[in-house]
Design a protein around this motif. Structure first.
Motif, PDB file in Angstrom:
ATOM      1  N   ILE A 109      47.560  -3.140   6.732  1.00 15.42           N
ATOM      2  CA  ILE A 109      48.577  -4.097   6.287  1.00 15.42           C
ATOM      3  C   ILE A 109      49.878  -3.892   7.057  1.00 15.42           C
ATOM      4  CG2 ILE A 109      50.006  -4.763   4.302  1.00 15.42           C
ATOM      5  CD1 ILE A 109      47.428  -4.166   2.588  1.00 15.42           C
ATOM      6  N   ARG A 110      50.269  -2.638   7.266  1.00 17.64           N
ATOM      7  CA  ARG A 110      51.491  -2.334   8.018  1.00 17.64           C
ATOM      8  C   ARG A 110      51.397  -2.883   9.443  1.00 17.64           C
ATOM      9  NH1 ARG A 110      53.429   0.939  11.595  1.00 17.64           N
ATOM     10  NH2 ARG A 110      51.552   2.187  11.814  1.00 17.64           N
ATOM     11  N   LYS A 111      50.259  -2.698  10.089  1.00 13.83           N
ATOM     12  CA  LYS A 111      50.070  -3.189  11.461  1.00 13.83           C
ATOM     13  C   LYS A 111      50.094  -4.724  11.512  1.00 13.83           C
ATOM     14  CE  LYS A 111      47.724   0.842  13.285  1.00 13.83           C
ATOM     15  NZ  LYS A 111      46.482   1.405  13.827  1.00 13.83           N
ATOM     16  N   THR A 112      49.577  -5.365  10.480  1.00 15.89           N
ATOM     17  CA  THR A 112      49.609  -6.830  10.419  1.00 15.89           C
ATOM     18  C   THR A 112      51.049  -7.318  10.300  1.00 15.89           C
ATOM     19  OG1 THR A 112      47.430  -6.810   9.366  1.00 15.89           O
ATOM     20  CG2 THR A 112      48.684  -8.853   9.222  1.00 15.89           C
ATOM     21  N   TYR A 113      51.818  -6.669   9.454  1.00 18.65           N
ATOM     22  CA  TYR A 113      53.248  -6.989   9.359  1.00 18.65           C
ATOM     23  C   TYR A 113      53.944  -6.731  10.696  1.00 18.65           C
ATOM     24  CZ  TYR A 113      53.878  -7.748   4.291  1.00 18.65           C
ATOM     25  OH  TYR A 113      53.870  -8.248   3.011  1.00 18.65           O
ATOM     26  N   ASP A 114      53.614  -5.616  11.344  1.00 18.27           N
ATOM     27  CA  ASP A 114      54.237  -5.280  12.632  1.00 18.27           C
ATOM     28  C   ASP A 114      54.026  -6.393  13.656  1.00 18.27           C
ATOM     29  OD1 ASP A 114      55.569  -2.898  12.197  1.00 18.27           O
ATOM     30  OD2 ASP A 114      53.891  -1.636  12.828  1.00 18.27           O
ATOM     31  N   ARG A 115      52.821  -6.934  13.712  1.00 18.87           N
ATOM     32  CA  ARG A 115      52.555  -8.034  14.660  1.00 18.87           C
ATOM     33  C   ARG A 115      53.424  -9.248  14.339  1.00 18.87           C
ATOM     34  NH1 ARG A 115      47.377  -5.873  14.243  1.00 18.87           N
ATOM     35  NH2 ARG A 115      46.760  -7.296  12.592  1.00 18.87           N
ATOM     36  N   ALA A 116      53.565  -9.540  13.056  1.00 18.73           N
ATOM     37  CA  ALA A 116      54.405 -10.673  12.640  1.00 18.73           C
ATOM     38  C   ALA A 116      55.874 -10.417  12.982  1.00 18.73           C
ATOM     39  CB  ALA A 116      54.245 -10.924  11.140  1.00 18.73           C
ATOM     40  N   ILE A 117      56.346  -9.220  12.739  1.00 18.47           N
ATOM     41  CA  ILE A 117      57.741  -8.865  13.024  1.00 18.47           C
ATOM     42  C   ILE A 117      58.007  -8.934  14.523  1.00 18.47           C
ATOM     43  CG2 ILE A 117      59.410  -6.962  12.966  1.00 18.47           C
ATOM     44  CD1 ILE A 117      57.965  -6.113  10.280  1.00 18.47           C
ATOM     45  N   THR A 118      57.097  -8.407  15.316  1.00 19.49           N
ATOM     46  CA  THR A 118      57.248  -8.440  16.768  1.00 19.49           C
ATOM     47  C   THR A 118      57.269  -9.871  17.287  1.00 19.49           C
ATOM     48  OG1 THR A 118      56.170  -6.293  16.980  1.00 19.49           O
ATOM     49  CG2 THR A 118      56.217  -7.675  18.951  1.00 19.49           C
ATOM     50  N   SER A 119      56.377 -10.711  16.798  1.00 25.56           N
ATOM     51  CA  SER A 119      56.349 -12.123  17.224  1.00 25.56           C
ATOM     52  C   SER A 119      57.645 -12.838  16.858  1.00 25.56           C
ATOM     53  CB  SER A 119      55.178 -12.860  16.578  1.00 25.56           C
ATOM     54  OG  SER A 119      53.969 -12.367  17.058  1.00 25.56           O
ATOM     55  N   ALA A 120      58.129 -12.601  15.651  1.00 22.70           N
ATOM     56  CA  ALA A 120      59.374 -13.246  15.222  1.00 22.70           C
ATOM     57  C   ALA A 120      60.542 -12.767  16.089  1.00 22.70           C
ATOM     58  CB  ALA A 120      59.640 -12.951  13.749  1.00 22.70           C
ATOM     59  N   SER A 121      60.589 -11.482  16.383  1.00 19.79           N
ATOM     60  CA  SER A 121      61.663 -10.938  17.221  1.00 19.79           C
ATOM     61  C   SER A 121      61.617 -11.526  18.615  1.00 19.79           C
ATOM     62  CB  SER A 121      61.561  -9.412  17.303  1.00 19.79           C
ATOM     63  OG  SER A 121      61.781  -8.840  16.043  1.00 19.79           O
ATOM     64  N   ARG A 122      60.432 -11.603  19.192  1.00 21.81           N
ATOM     65  CA  ARG A 122      60.293 -12.162  20.547  1.00 21.81           C
ATOM     66  C   ARG A 122      60.663 -13.632  20.605  1.00 21.81           C
ATOM     67  NH1 ARG A 122      54.689  -9.200  22.351  1.00 21.81           N
ATOM     68  NH2 ARG A 122      55.657  -7.193  22.795  1.00 21.81           N
ATOM     69  N   ALA A 123      60.432 -14.332  19.517  1.00 25.52           N
ATOM     70  CA  ALA A 123      60.770 -15.760  19.459  1.00 25.52           C
ATOM     71  C   ALA A 123      62.246 -15.980  19.107  1.00 25.52           C
ATOM     72  CB  ALA A 123      59.878 -16.475  18.449  1.00 25.52           C
ATOM     73  N   GLY A 124      62.964 -14.891  18.836  1.00 28.75           N
ATOM     74  CA  GLY A 124      64.379 -15.005  18.495  1.00 28.75           C
ATOM     75  C   GLY A 124      64.639 -15.374  17.044  1.00 28.75           C
ATOM     76  N   LEU A 125      63.633 -15.232  16.204  1.00 27.61           N
ATOM     77  CA  LEU A 125      63.752 -15.584  14.791  1.00 27.61           C
ATOM     78  C   LEU A 125      64.103 -14.326  13.992  1.00 27.61           C
ATOM     79  CD1 LEU A 125      60.641 -17.902  14.712  1.00 27.61           C
ATOM     80  CD2 LEU A 125      63.028 -18.603  14.786  1.00 27.61           C
TER      81      LEU A 125
END
Length: 155
Positions: A109-125
């Motif tokens: 679950i932590r790794k799934t959140y990490d992927r979401a957080i990384t994607s949002a950060s890269r998109a500037g969100l």
């Protein structure tokens, strides 16, 4: 438009009932001429609100409502190629739904959140990255306090 803004504020301040009430007002008006941003925000909160309620109460009806809303977001992402911000939000929604499943281990679950957080950060969100950090931190408080502290500090 006021209800859309109020829905955001209620959700972020933890007033899930108020957020849900505002969501219902906006949902009735969804067929009106509103911008894509407003539609995507409405879709996003259509899933966030029941996910938060299910997390708090364990309600199976809220889980079903959340799953249905997540599927609507998934459909919008594949239909609307301009919906990059909705695609990153979908990753966060998937992580939230996965966290409701007590059979999954906390590391997955932590790794799934990490992927979401990384994607949002890269998109500037940044707000979505912050929300992801907050939600994974809140989840990990029950499973791994060290990681929880890390994510809550980042939020």
């Amino acid at each position: 438009h006021l209800y859309l803004f109020k829905m955001n504020v209620c959700y972020y301040y933890g007033d899930l009932e108020g957020a849900d009430e505002c969501w219902r007002h906006v949902w009735k008006l969804r067929k009106a001429a509103i911008a894509f941003y407003e539609v995507s925000t409405l879709l996003y909160f259509s899933a966030l609100i029941p996910l938060a309620k299910a997390s708090k109460t364990g309600s199976s009806s809220q889980k079903r409502r959340a799953r249905s809303a997540i599927n609507a977001v998934r459909k919008a992402v594949t239909k609307e190629h301009k919906a990059i911000n909705l695609a990153t939000k979908l990753q966060l929604l998937d992580a939230e739904f996965l966290a409701l499943n007590s059979k999954k281990d906390s590391e997955t679950i932590r790794k799934t959140y990490d992927r979401a957080i990384t994607s949002a950060s890269r998109a500037g969100l940044r707000q979505d990255a912050a929300l992801g950090n907050l939600r994974v931190g809140a989840y990990l408080v029950r499973h791994d306090r060290s990681w929880a502290s890390y994510y809550l500090t980042r939020a």
